[in-house]
Design an enzyme around this catalytic site. Structure first.
Site, short mmCIF file in Angstrom:
data_model
loop_
_atom_site.label_atom_id
_atom_site.label_comp_id
_atom_site.label_asym_id
_atom_site.label_seq_id
_atom_site.Cartn_x
_atom_site.Cartn_y
_atom_site.Cartn_z
N ILE A 159 21.26 3.09 -2.77
CA ILE A 159 20.14 3.47 -3.64
C ILE A 159 19.43 4.71 -3.09
O ILE A 159 18.27 4.96 -3.38
CB ILE A 159 19.15 2.29 -3.80
CG1 ILE A 159 18.52 1.91 -2.46
CG2 ILE A 159 19.85 1.09 -4.40
CD1 ILE A 159 17.36 0.90 -2.60
N LYS A 186 21.00 11.94 10.28
CA LYS A 186 20.42 12.69 9.15
C LYS A 186 19.89 11.74 8.07
O LYS A 186 18.73 11.84 7.67
CB LYS A 186 21.48 13.63 8.57
CG LYS A 186 20.95 14.53 7.48
CD LYS A 186 22.03 15.45 6.91
CE LYS A 186 22.32 16.61 7.84
NZ LYS A 186 23.16 17.65 7.19
N GLN A 194 15.40 8.48 5.59
CA GLN A 194 14.77 7.20 5.25
C GLN A 194 13.36 7.13 5.83
O GLN A 194 12.44 6.64 5.19
CB GLN A 194 15.61 6.05 5.83
CG GLN A 194 16.89 5.79 5.07
CD GLN A 194 16.63 4.94 3.86
OE1 GLN A 194 16.36 3.76 3.97
NE2 GLN A 194 16.68 5.54 2.70
N GLU A 247 12.47 0.53 5.96
CA GLU A 247 11.09 0.15 5.70
C GLU A 247 10.16 0.39 6.89
O GLU A 247 8.94 0.36 6.75
CB GLU A 247 11.03 -1.32 5.29
CG GLU A 247 11.75 -1.55 3.98
CD GLU A 247 11.97 -3.02 3.68
OE1 GLU A 247 11.62 -3.47 2.58
OE2 GLU A 247 12.52 -3.73 4.55
#
Lengths: 328, 168, 730
Positions: free
Chosen positions: C470, C622, C627, C694
């Site tokens: 995603i 990378k 993220q 996260e």
């Protein structure tokens, strides 16, 4: 979006004639109209596409000043050399608005006529006197962060979202209008917008079929010009408040001062009476405070937008300070 | 209603509902799905294409208004086998993650660099004199009409910076 | 062949480090990058399907009540309209992550404004949109419950989510320094750039849905359950997903309504939520009220921690924002009280938004820690370091690894933290007041069951899983694991994802995708290596694979030769085991931010921001960095601009578009810095990697808010720190 007839008039007379019928709307850049049509907040039955009319020129006027064709895009206007040189305030206001993509489509005439960003105007399931006269105002008692502190009524507390119009207001611009009868009339921008009163759906002095053909800026005056916009993010957001200032200081006193404010009222807000306090005075913090208090004398918050009162006050004072310092 | 559209140098005869936006014409009718629909209201920039060399939100314009215009979409900027310098730079700087806003970012950046060459100032330009220097701050401001929720902004800026340095 | 690994013991072999290809961890470009930058990656709503028609959802305009009548006939008679559907199977709200069954269904009872009540199908999108706008739905309204803090509301306190240890009140009373404050965070929207969309087509009883989903294994079962059909008859394809951030964990309205509509009209149907519908009918992060109590001795050692969270949810939903998730283990303190309360409201369903729990819980805890540091006169970095526990403070479990102190030290050094003047309003740049702030980062680490098939043939490697990418980099990192293990150049590895016909992965969520599916790929590769070693007559450990060749002792053999009699294909399976229970697993990090607060307008700009992170092995420097940039930018949004604004009378989300729900734009984000600490966590997975997606948001907003305080002396306890909240204190 409702189905509509799409017409592309070949000249001004045809354009105004075709737009006269009820349900007709001109489309130029379309950046606000199509946005609203998709939501059926606006639902014209005929779209009169004026993009191919000859209204995309900026022309210097022989008596000084600049006539901006209604179809001049916000990008072209901001980049126009004359505007950058003589009316930097206008370039700055345009560049503070929207995004590069939108400025490439949005036009001078369309920008003047953009509708409010009031949440409830945009929500066809909520009452709104502007969208459906007589249905009520959902904003009053609702979420009011965006709303007006000046010039509102019990029927509508929406603000006008334009940056460009605020600058033009401070520059004493005039709006050139072609009527259905083929008459060209000119209206000072300060008379162009109507306050909501009990008819918030009537936003300007335009009559059915009337087409804005241009905006006229008077000859430039020697003055410092500043546009200051305060918003929730660094770019691509509507103004919470904005201030446009055209201020000249000569020999230590303020010669002339024109100030207009955005994000706070149903139209670009200007207080000529308050401006009189500035002329002939020596710039001082105290003077700026008195001016700001005069501008905000009638200001009234709705709860969620109460902060705009101190915010505008501080912005006015800082803008005047900067303008008078730079103008010395 | 038929509209003849010139896209990436090819002519397409579009037969569609008058209400069809340029974006929906590209995506639903012409098989050019590179331009993306993120908001459909000119608030995200994912649908950015070039019309007569200028970047616009293709969601906020009707297809029927564009006969005679030169339209360029991401498919016309560079193919997988023949990427433009900007596309290459987005790859090497990782200027995207999910990729959904990416065609719009690249179309936008392509036209933005031309705007800088033409001397257009921006909100953050110190001067309006027509000689903007492409600092990171300038790139960020000029690219703020393209949202990216994966939030690759620093990499997008780096990609544009490197592509523009390479070309000058 | 199946290679099944159950994670019952730490894997300290660090096998990936012993390989020779040299691609693991490298900052390689994304494998699918060229497709994405050229506009050729095909997202859900873009598949060329013959005979496609279009559907649009119709929303509830009231917050609670019942549908009494839908006037279908006038709309059915409109141009191009094929059907008006109010099927009982339409979802009330999307499924929660890993639900594996249908969520609450039924469009007759209205639970929140914006709930889908019907779907209109027409030949064209334009016809369907207009027809949907014309549909009159008659309703009978009931009183809605909208204010999470209304005193009359019943507070649910789920057992198992409350902790009480020692005597917090006593600790507060005896503390040398203490903090007892209430903080608030607003609702957030995941707001992926690709709206939820699906194209559904039926072939007899078999349904194919091209959708934008994060967790296909679960989504298939959820969709089948919602439709009342067998999962075997459902295939979901999601090779490219335009962002999710939690909002696409469970099956949503688009897939279910499109499937029902396609069945009804006998043609394939495309349905994309409008952006407004994404705001109104997919998941929101619950707003929260959080009371934090901190008690410390004279040296700043915590003696007590209290964290009581109140969140909201629709009736009948099990999920609730796990606000205090990291408070359980972040800092040592003998006396602890953690409370989790839920109220039921008639607002959009609450669900996972990037880092459910830590995103807002860590943010508030770390704001409170800053307040304590200031009160105690201790440097905020030092205060945190003094309170790092030896073992899990609630049960004495050891940590699998603990990198918080290292992250704090490293960050302080890189950011030149020592330059910070602890006195607010002491640094100025023209109109701007400058401040520095910091916060700790922590996010629980999870491993999930995952499968992948790896096939090594003369032509290269093929990886297959229903796992999704995603934007997380799955295509690239899985290929890197296989390339490293099997000695292949990256271009020889093909990764096929996002198809429920492939072996089930855990999906993208909870930051577990890369480490879990990566471990399944690793397990398969290890078996393939064993096969090759056998063919060469050596043991696997002695086998070197590089650039398509096998090397052992003095022999160098092209792999093509070893595979002459056919490819080797292994199904790798990873299963969580004892390591998930025996140790406390978390990722750690630290955020440092420099902000400028305008003294006139109270506008805030982030000038610099650094994140230092430890997340086990970094599979691709990378994509991992990207993220983290994403997480930190979410943090900037949380700190400064993002807030779902509800009308107080109807609960309607009034800012349900990108003009007024302020995601950070490019100009809001400076050149962020990301630094990774070298780490291998043997307890986490056989590839020693942990979650990364996260961590970058978990506490990030606090560093910015703390910097605002340092800049101007105004403490904002009600996120986001919009200028109106700062202005009053200037």
């Amino acid at each position: 979006m409702r189905p509509f007839d799409y017409v592309r008039p070949s000249g001004l007379p045809e354009a105004t004639r075709q737009a006269r019928a009820e349900g007709s709307a001109f489309i130029a850049g379309g950046t606000n109209l199509l946005d609203l049509m998709k939501l059926e907040v606006m639902a014209p039955t005929r779209l009169v596409d004026i993009n191919r009319l000859d209204l995309a020129e900026c022309a210097s006027l022989p008596i000084g000043g600049l006539r901006i064709g209604a179809l001049v895009t916000n990008s072209d206007l901001a980049a126009d050399e004359r505007v950058r040189r003589d009316y930097p305030l206008l370039s700055r206001a345009l560049l503070a608005g929207a995004s590069g993509q939108l400025r490439n489509k949005a036009t001078t005439g369309g920008n003047l006529l953009q509708r409010t960003r009031c949440y409830y105007f945009y929500d066809t399931s909520a009452p709104c006197n502007k969208r459906e006269p007589g249905s009520g105002c959902s904003a009053i008692g609702g979420a009011t962060r965006l709303h007006a502190i000046l010039g509102a009524s019990d029927h509508c507390i929406a603000t006008h979202p334009s940056d460009m119009a605020v600058a033009m207001q401070a520059l004493d611009a005039g709006v050139e209008i072609e009527t259905v009868e083929g008459i060209t009339r000119s209206v000072p921008l300060s008379d162009f917008y109507r306050l909501p009163g009990d008819t918030p759906h009537i936003e300007t002095v335009l009559e059915p079929g009337d087409l804005i053909t241009g905006v006229v800026l008077p000859a430039p005056v020697k003055a410092t010009q500043i546009y200051r916009k305060v918003r929730d993010r660094a770019s691509y957001a509507f103004a919470l408040v904005s201030a446009a200032a055209v201020v000249a200081v000569e020999n230590g006193t303020i010669g002339s001062a024109a100030l207009a404010f955005g994000g706070v009222a149903p139209r670009p807000w200007r207080n000529h009476h308050a401006e009189l306090m500035l002329a002939g005075e020596r710039p001082s913090e105290k003077l700026f405070e008195a001016f700001a208090d005069e501008v905000l004398g009638e200001a009234r918050g709705q709860g969620g937008n109460d902060f705009k009162i101190p915010l505008l006050r501080r912005t006015i004072i800082a803008t005047l300070k900067q303008a008078t310092e730079e103008s010395q | 209603m038929q509209t003849d559209l010139t896209i990436n140098g090819h002519t397409y005869a579009l037969n569609a509902d008058q209400r069809t936006t340029l974006l929906d014409a590209l995506r639903q009718h012409l098989g050019l799905t590179g331009a993306k629909k993120g908001c459909d209201h000119g608030q995200c920039g994912a649908c950015t294409v070039l019309v007569n060399g200028r970047r616009i939100n293709s969601c906020l314009t009707l297809a029927c208004m564009h006969d005679g215009d030169e339209i360029v979409t991401i498919e016309g900027i560079g193919s997988e086998e023949d990427l433009s310098a900007l596309q290459q730079a987005f790859m090497s700087e990782d200027g995207f993650q999910c990729g959904y806003c990416t065609p719009g970012q690249i179309c936008s950046a392509t036209a933005m660099l031309e705007e800088v060459k033409a001397g257009w100032p921006s909100h953050v330009s110190d001067s309006l004199d027509g000689k903007p220097r492409l600092s990171d701050e300038e790139i960020s401001e000029r690219m703020s009409g393209n949202l990216c929720r994966c939030a690759c902004y620093p990499n997008i800026v780096a990609a544009i910076r490197s592509a523009s340095e390479a070309s000058s | 062949m199946t290679a099944h690994v159950k994670m019952d013991a730490p894997d300290r072999r660090n096998r990936l480090d012993a390989m020779a290809q040299g691609v693991i961890g490298e900052p390689l470009d994304r494998s699918e990058g060229a497709l994405k930058v050229s506009g050729k990656a095909v997202y859900a709503h873009e598949w060329p399907v013959e005979g496609l028609c279009h559907a649009v959802l119709v929303r509830a305009a009231i917050s609670r009540g019942t549908v009494t009548r839908i006037d279908k006939a006038p709309v059915e008679a409109m141009d191009g309209v094929l059907a008006v559907i109010d099927d009982d199977r339409l979802l009330r709200n999307p499924a929660q992550g890993t639900a594996n069954k249908a969520p609450v269904q039924g469009p007759r009872k209205i639970f929140y404004i914006g709930q889908p009540l019907a779907v209109v199908v027409a030949e064209s999108f334009e016809q369907a949109r207009h027809a949907a706008q014309q549909l009159v739905v008659e309703t009978e309204a009931a009183d809605a419950v909208l204010d999470p803090e209304a005193e009359t509301l019943e507070h649910e306190r789920p057992k198992g989510k409350q902790t009480s240890q020692g005597d917090l009140d006593q600790a507060m009373g005896a503390a040398a320094f203490s903090i007892d404050e209430v903080y608030r965070t607003p609702g957030h929207s995941s707001a992926p750039m690709e709206p939820h969309a699906a194209i559904a087509s039926w072939d007899g009883d078999r349904l194919t849905v091209r959708a934008s989903c994060q967790m296909l294994k679960y989504n298939r079962n959820e969709l089948a359950d919602a439709l009342g059909i067998k999962p075997e008859n459902v295939r979901i394809l999601a090779p490219y997903v335009g962002g999710g951030f939690g909002s696409k964990l469970g099956i949503a309205h688009d897939a279910v309504a499109a499937s029902i509509a396609a069945r009804a009209v006998g043609r394939p149907v495309a349905l994309a939520l409008s952006r407004r519908q994404v705001f109104e009918t997919t998941m929101r992060r619950s707003e929260s009220r959080q009371r934090v109590r901190l008690a410390a001795d004279a040296e700043g050692r915590l003696t007590g921690i209290g964290h009581a969270a109140l969140v909201s949810q629709l009736p009948g939903e099990k999920f609730s924002e796990p606000v205090t998730q990291a408070t359980h283990f972040l800092y040592a303190a003998k006396n602890r009280e953690i409370v989790h309360e839920i109220v039921r409201l008639n607002l959009t369903c609450a669900g996972s938004v990037r880092a459910p729990g830590e995103a807002i819980g860590m943010t508030v805890l770390e704001t409170a820690m800053d307040e304590l540091a200031i009160k105690a006169g201790i440097d905020p970095v030092e205060l945190r370091k003094r309170n790092i526990p030896e073992t899990d403070p609630e049960g004495d479990k050891p940590f699998s690894s603990h990198m918080l102190a290292s992250a704090l030290d490293r960050g302080a050094k890189l950011f030149d933290w020592q330059r910070r003047n602890p006195v607010p309003r002491s640094t100025r740049d023209g109109e701007w007041l400058i401040g520095l702030g910091m916060s700790s980062a922590a996010r629980v680490n999870m491993l999930a069951e995952a499968e992948a098939i790896v096939t090594l043939s003369a032509g290269g490697v093929r990886i297959e899983s229903d796992m999704t990418d995603i934007g997380t980099g799955t295509y690239t990192v899985l290929a890197q694991v296989a390339a490293e293990m099997l000695g292949q150049p990256m271009q020889s590895v093909t990764t096929v994802l996002g198809d429920t016909d492939l072996p089930p992965g855990p999906g993208s969520g909870g930051s577990w995708g890369a480490s879990s599916t990566g471990s399944a790929v690793f397990a398969a590769c290890e078996d393939i290596r064993k096969c090759l070693a056998e063919k060469l007559g050596c043991v696997e450990e002695e086998l070197t694979l590089k650039d398509g060749h096998a090397v052992t002792a003095n022999r160098r053999v092209p792999l093509a030769e070893l595979l002459a009699d056919g490819p080797i294909s292994v199904r790798g399976v990873i299963e969580p085991g004892k390591t998930s229970k025996e140790v406390r697993q978390s990722t750690f990090g630290a955020f440092f931010a420099e902000v400028a607060v305008n003294e006139v307008t109270a506008e805030v700009r982030v000038r610099r921001m650094l994140g230092v992170f430890a997340a086990g092995r970094i599979l691709n420097a990378k994509t991992a960095r990207s993220q983290c940039l994403g997480g930190m930018t979410f943090g900037i949004g949380m700190a400064l601009t993002e807030e779902l604004i509800h009308d107080p009378r109807t609960g309607a989300i009034v800012n349900r578009d990108f003009a007024e729900y302020h995601l950070p734009v490019n100009a809001d984000v400076p050149q962020l810095e990301v630094d990774f600490l070298e780490e291998r966590d043997p307890w986490a997975s056989p590839i020693q990697a942990k979650g990364i997606g996260e961590l970058g948001i978990s506490g990030a907003a606090a560093s910015i808010n703390n910097a605002i305080f340092n800049a101007c002396g105004v403490r904002v306890r009600d996120y986001p720190a919009t200028l109106d909240k700062i202005l009053a204190g200037l």
